[in-house]
Design a protein around this motif. Structure first.
Motif, PDB file in Angstrom:
ATOM      1  N   GLY A  73       0.809  -1.217   0.000  1.00  0.00           N
ATOM      2  CA  GLY A  73       0.000   0.000   0.000  1.00  0.00           C
ATOM      3  C   GLY A  73       0.835   1.256   0.000  1.00  0.00           C
ATOM      4  O   GLY A  73       0.533   2.225  -0.712  1.00  0.00           O
ATOM      5  N   VAL A  74       1.926   1.251   0.783  1.00  0.00           N
ATOM      6  CA  VAL A  74       2.812   2.416   0.815  1.00  0.00           C
ATOM      7  C   VAL A  74       3.487   2.599  -0.543  1.00  0.00           C
ATOM      8  O   VAL A  74       3.578   3.727  -1.061  1.00  0.00           O
ATOM      9  CB  VAL A  74       3.853   2.275   1.947  1.00  0.00           C
ATOM     10  N   LEU A  75       3.974   1.505  -1.134  1.00  0.00           N
ATOM     11  CA  LEU A  75       4.622   1.600  -2.445  1.00  0.00           C
ATOM     12  C   LEU A  75       3.634   2.065  -3.519  1.00  0.00           C
ATOM     13  O   LEU A  75       3.999   2.851  -4.412  1.00  0.00           O
ATOM     14  CB  LEU A  75       5.223   0.249  -2.832  1.00  0.00           C
ATOM     15  N   ALA A  76       2.391   1.600  -3.441  1.00  0.00           N
ATOM     16  CA  ALA A  76       1.385   2.048  -4.407  1.00  0.00           C
ATOM     17  C   ALA A  76       1.115   3.541  -4.256  1.00  0.00           C
ATOM     18  O   ALA A  76       0.999   4.271  -5.251  1.00  0.00           O
ATOM     19  CB  ALA A  76       0.088   1.251  -4.218  1.00  0.00           C
ATOM     20  N   GLY A  77       1.015   4.012  -3.010  1.00  0.00           N
ATOM     21  CA  GLY A  77       0.837   5.445  -2.788  1.00  0.00           C
ATOM     22  C   GLY A  77       2.019   6.247  -3.296  1.00  0.00           C
ATOM     23  O   GLY A  77       1.860   7.330  -3.870  1.00  0.00           O
ATOM     24  N   MET A  78       3.227   5.717  -3.110  1.00  0.00           N
ATOM     25  CA  MET A  78       4.420   6.392  -3.613  1.00  0.00           C
ATOM     26  C   MET A  78       4.409   6.453  -5.142  1.00  0.00           C
ATOM     27  O   MET A  78       4.859   7.449  -5.733  1.00  0.00           O
ATOM     28  CB  MET A  78       5.678   5.678  -3.109  1.00  0.00           C
ATOM     29  N   ALA A  79       3.904   5.397  -5.780  1.00  0.00           N
ATOM     30  CA  ALA A  79       3.783   5.421  -7.243  1.00  0.00           C
ATOM     31  C   ALA A  79       2.821   6.518  -7.684  1.00  0.00           C
ATOM     32  O   ALA A  79       3.070   7.230  -8.674  1.00  0.00           O
ATOM     33  CB  ALA A  79       3.315   4.055  -7.754  1.00  0.00           C
ATOM     34  N   GLY A  80       1.709   6.685  -6.940  1.00  0.00           N
ATOM     35  CA  GLY A  80       0.795   7.788  -7.234  1.00  0.00           C
ATOM     36  C   GLY A  80       1.457   9.139  -7.035  1.00  0.00           C
ATOM     37  O   GLY A  80       1.259  10.070  -7.823  1.00  0.00           O
ATOM     38  N   GLY A  81       2.271   9.258  -5.970  1.00  0.00           N
ATOM     39  CA  GLY A  81       3.006  10.496  -5.744  1.00  0.00           C
ATOM     40  C   GLY A  81       4.009  10.769  -6.851  1.00  0.00           C
ATOM     41  O   GLY A  81       4.181  11.923  -7.278  1.00  0.00           O
ATOM     42  N   LEU A  82       4.666   9.710  -7.326  1.00  0.00           N
ATOM     43  CA  LEU A  82       5.620   9.877  -8.427  1.00  0.00           C
ATOM     44  C   LEU A  82       4.921  10.378  -9.682  1.00  0.00           C
ATOM     45  O   LEU A  82       5.441  11.259 -10.386  1.00  0.00           O
ATOM     46  CB  LEU A  82       6.322   8.550  -8.702  1.00  0.00           C
ATOM     47  N   LEU A  83       3.737   9.841  -9.967  1.00  0.00           N
ATOM     48  CA  LEU A  83       2.968  10.306 -11.126  1.00  0.00           C
ATOM     49  C   LEU A  83       2.635  11.787 -11.002  1.00  0.00           C
ATOM     50  O   LEU A  83       2.756  12.560 -11.965  1.00  0.00           O
ATOM     51  CB  LEU A  83       1.687   9.469 -11.248  1.00  0.00           C
ATOM     52  N   HIS A  84       2.237  12.194  -9.802  1.00  0.00           N
ATOM     53  CA  HIS A  84       1.916  13.605  -9.564  1.00  0.00           C
ATOM     54  C   HIS A  84       3.162  14.476  -9.706  1.00  0.00           C
ATOM     55  O   HIS A  84       3.106  15.585 -10.255  1.00  0.00           O
ATOM     56  CB  HIS A  84       1.316  13.750  -8.165  1.00  0.00           C
ATOM     57  N   ALA A  85       4.300  13.983  -9.226  1.00  0.00           N
ATOM     58  CA  ALA A  85       5.546  14.744  -9.334  1.00  0.00           C
ATOM     59  C   ALA A  85       5.981  14.906 -10.785  1.00  0.00           C
ATOM     60  O   ALA A  85       6.425  15.989 -11.197  1.00  0.00           O
ATOM     61  CB  ALA A  85       6.644  14.047  -8.528  1.00  0.00           C
ATOM     62  N   VAL A  86       5.851  13.833 -11.569  1.00  0.00           N
ATOM     63  CA  VAL A  86       6.206  13.931 -12.990  1.00  0.00           C
ATOM     64  C   VAL A  86       5.349  14.984 -13.680  1.00  0.00           C
ATOM     65  O   VAL A  86       5.840  15.804 -14.476  1.00  0.00           O
ATOM     66  CB  VAL A  86       6.054  12.558 -13.676  1.00  0.00           C
ATOM     67  N   ALA A  87       4.054  14.975 -13.374  1.00  0.00           N
ATOM     68  CA  ALA A  87       3.148  15.916 -14.032  1.00  0.00           C
ATOM     69  C   ALA A  87       3.412  17.356 -13.609  1.00  0.00           C
ATOM     70  O   ALA A  87       3.447  18.265 -14.446  1.00  0.00           O
ATOM     71  CB  ALA A  87       1.699  15.531 -13.728  1.00  0.00           C
ATOM     72  N   THR A  88       3.620  17.576 -12.310  1.00  0.00           N
ATOM     73  CA  THR A  88       3.697  18.953 -11.804  1.00  0.00           C
ATOM     74  C   THR A  88       5.112  19.526 -11.833  1.00  0.00           C
ATOM     75  O   THR A  88       5.297  20.708 -12.126  1.00  0.00           O
ATOM     76  CB  THR A  88       3.168  19.019 -10.359  1.00  0.00           C
TER      77      THR A  88
ATOM     78  N   LEU B 119      14.502  17.412  -4.669  1.00  0.00           N
ATOM     79  CA  LEU B 119      13.805  17.502  -3.389  1.00  0.00           C
ATOM     80  C   LEU B 119      12.295  17.568  -3.569  1.00  0.00           C
ATOM     81  O   LEU B 119      11.542  17.020  -2.755  1.00  0.00           O
ATOM     82  CB  LEU B 119      14.311  18.714  -2.613  1.00  0.00           C
ATOM     83  N   LYS B 120      11.841  18.227  -4.614  1.00  0.00           N
ATOM     84  CA  LYS B 120      10.395  18.228  -4.894  1.00  0.00           C
ATOM     85  C   LYS B 120       9.906  16.806  -5.170  1.00  0.00           C
ATOM     86  O   LYS B 120       8.852  16.390  -4.680  1.00  0.00           O
ATOM     87  CB  LYS B 120      10.084  19.143  -6.077  1.00  0.00           C
ATOM     88  N   TYR B 121      10.679  16.065  -5.974  1.00  0.00           N
ATOM     89  CA  TYR B 121      10.306  14.679  -6.253  1.00  0.00           C
ATOM     90  C   TYR B 121      10.255  13.854  -4.970  1.00  0.00           C
ATOM     91  O   TYR B 121       9.300  13.110  -4.722  1.00  0.00           O
ATOM     92  CB  TYR B 121      11.304  14.063  -7.238  1.00  0.00           C
ATOM     93  N   VAL B 122      11.299  13.966  -4.157  1.00  0.00           N
ATOM     94  CA  VAL B 122      11.352  13.196  -2.915  1.00  0.00           C
ATOM     95  C   VAL B 122      10.163  13.526  -2.019  1.00  0.00           C
ATOM     96  O   VAL B 122       9.505  12.632  -1.462  1.00  0.00           O
ATOM     97  CB  VAL B 122      12.679  13.476  -2.171  1.00  0.00           C
ATOM     98  N   ALA B 123       9.846  14.811  -1.886  1.00  0.00           N
ATOM     99  CA  ALA B 123       8.759  15.225  -1.002  1.00  0.00           C
ATOM    100  C   ALA B 123       7.413  14.695  -1.481  1.00  0.00           C
ATOM    101  O   ALA B 123       6.603  14.200  -0.682  1.00  0.00           O
ATOM    102  CB  ALA B 123       8.717  16.752  -0.916  1.00  0.00           C
ATOM    103  N   VAL B 124       7.151  14.768  -2.784  1.00  0.00           N
ATOM    104  CA  VAL B 124       5.847  14.331  -3.295  1.00  0.00           C
ATOM    105  C   VAL B 124       5.728  12.808  -3.243  1.00  0.00           C
ATOM    106  O   VAL B 124       4.647  12.271  -2.973  1.00  0.00           O
ATOM    107  CB  VAL B 124       5.626  14.863  -4.723  1.00  0.00           C
ATOM    108  N   VAL B 125       6.826  12.099  -3.478  1.00  0.00           N
ATOM    109  CA  VAL B 125       6.783  10.638  -3.375  1.00  0.00           C
ATOM    110  C   VAL B 125       6.534  10.209  -1.929  1.00  0.00           C
ATOM    111  O   VAL B 125       5.723   9.314  -1.664  1.00  0.00           O
ATOM    112  CB  VAL B 125       8.089  10.028  -3.925  1.00  0.00           C
ATOM    113  N   ILE B 126       7.208  10.845  -0.971  1.00  0.00           N
ATOM    114  CA  ILE B 126       6.944  10.556   0.439  1.00  0.00           C
ATOM    115  C   ILE B 126       5.499  10.908   0.793  1.00  0.00           C
ATOM    116  O   ILE B 126       4.830  10.181   1.545  1.00  0.00           O
ATOM    117  CB  ILE B 126       7.930  11.318   1.336  1.00  0.00           C
ATOM    118  N   SER B 127       5.016  12.007   0.239  1.00  0.00           N
ATOM    119  CA  SER B 127       3.623  12.407   0.455  1.00  0.00           C
ATOM    120  C   SER B 127       2.674  11.303   0.025  1.00  0.00           C
ATOM    121  O   SER B 127       1.738  10.939   0.752  1.00  0.00           O
ATOM    122  CB  SER B 127       3.342  13.695  -0.322  1.00  0.00           C
TER     123      SER B 127
END
Length: 419
Positions: free
Chosen positions: A112-127, A258-266
């Motif tokens: 579940g955590v890894l799946a959420g991180m994948a969603g965060g990565l998608l958001h980071a790539v887009a933004t 750092l933006k990528y790291v923060a959003v993936v952790i988010s």
């Protein structure tokens, strides 16, 4: 280079006048406990402070708090994460599926955590990379994940007994921890009804008995977040990215990384909140079980002024009102009208001292109306009690709005300067 390192080293700043210092937090906690204890004595509603209400409050507050922490990490790095809801949905589905398929809740937590991180990565790539508007990207993720998880449910659970397009099979639970002898030793004190003393005993029982292992881990994320973001060089640099990325870049800070790291952790924290809902709160994945908690988490983060301790109180407020309406319905929520009326009258006095007469008048009128409402009724309609957590959140946000200060660079598109 030495100058850069000196600038970026964390220093112990003096206490901010408006900040949530340790003593202010303890004072506020004591005031809330005494107020609820007095309300319990006046109204006779014992469930206002009993151990069952404390445990239920934690159950409702934890997923909201995790979503709020996720929003804190992203926004401290300058990225608005409206997609927390979708990342929580990812956590619910993958957490439940892997916990069920492996018969191991810890594998569900990891998935579940890894799946959420994948969603965060998608958001980071887009933004971050493609400069898509943060709100548009987040809303798109929420919509996409809702449909994608239904598709996966149809694909995976169509032939599984007890499961289907909208739910998973039952998942194995996390271990439940208890502090030995605490409940037996404090139960007589909690049942004595002594002002404050019995309420404090009930609080200790609620916090130390029948606690899921994941609940403990989630609560520990609050001090961990504070220590990382406010007591390390890494945290200082990450927060500088959210305040002024141009200045941070000029000092050699890797802004994009750092933006990528923060959003993936988010996303990972939001995914953990989804795992909590699927495995701890219900032991089953159900479509729509996030119930907007990603958005409520953002409200708790704003209430907490983008600070871990403040957002924990915001999540606790929502969880407490939700616990009361689940356990006691309109009668328990009705008792809070009296407390809210008195609090608003106190706010009015404070606003007069600050020479804010308009706000003082508004607080007095609202407080008087609530007092009349309390004295003229015995309970709240169930329909209104159901939405009391949302109403309480909006009311507190409106009262605290003047003291809020978001990171200066949050939500702004940024591009590295080219030499």
């Amino acid at each position: 280079m030495s100058q850069e390192l000196n600038v970026m080293e964390p220093v112990k700043a003096p206490p901010r006048p408006g900040g949530w210092s340790r003593w202010r937090f303890l004072t506020l906690f004591g005031a809330v406990l005494v107020s609820l204890a007095g309300l319990r004595v006046i109204t006779g509603q014992d469930m206002l402070t009993d151990a069952g209400t404390i445990r239920t409050t934690i159950t409702f507050a934890v997923p909201i708090g995790l979503a709020a922490l996720g929003g804190l990490w992203a926004e401290r790095a300058g990225v608005i994460n409206i997609g927390l809801e979708g990342m929580m949905i990812l956590g619910t589905w993958f957490g439940a599926y892997f916990a069920w398929s492996t018969d191991n809740p810890w594998m569900g937590l990891l998935a579940g955590v890894l799946a959420g991180m994948a969603g965060g990565l998608l958001h980071a790539v887009a933004t971050v990379t493609f400069a898509v508007d943060h709100i548009v990207s987040g809303v798109a993720i929420n919509i996409l994940m809702l449909g994608a998880m239904r598709y996966l449910s149809i694909l995976v659970y169509s032939d599984v007994p007890g499961a289907g397009a909208a739910q998973s099979p039952t998942t194995p639970p996390f271990p439940v921890w208890n502090l030995p002898f605490v409940a037996d030793a404090l139960a007589p004190v909690a049942g004595s009804g002594i002002f404050v003393v019995s309420d404090l005993a009930s609080l200790v029982i609620g916090l130390t008995t029948r606690m899921s292992a994941l609940t403990f881990i989630a609560i520990m994320m609050i001090p961990v977040t504070y220590l990382v973001l406010w007591r390390t060089t890494f945290g200082l640099r990450l927060r500088s990215v959210g305040e002024n990325p141009d200045a941070a870049e000029s000092l050699g800070v890797p802004v994009y990384s750092l933006k990528y790291v923060a959003v993936v952790i988010s996303g990972g924290l939001a995914g953990m909140g989804g795992v909590f809902l699927a495995i701890v709160a219900s032991q089953i994945y159900q479509e729509g079980q996030t119930g907007g908690r990603g958005y409520i988490g953002l409200a708790a983060m704003i209430f907490g002024n983008w600070r871990p301790g403040g957002l924990a109180m915001g999540a606790g407020l929502f969880g407490y009102t939700d616990a009361l309406q689940i356990r006691g319905g309109g009668a328990a929520i009705h008792a809070l009208l009296l407390l809210l009326a008195v609090a608003l009258l106190a706010v009015a006095v404070w606003q007069v001292r600050k020479d804010r007469k308009g706000l003082a008048v508004a607080a007095v009128l609202t407080g008087v109306l609530l007092l009349v409402w309390y004295l003229s009724t015995d309970s709240l309609p169930r329909e209104l009690a159901t939405y009391s957590p949302h109403i309480a959140t909006l009311l507190v946000l409106s009262l605290a709005s003047q003291r809020l200060r978001p990171p200066a660079g949050v939500g702004k598109q940024w591009r590295a300067s080219r030499s």
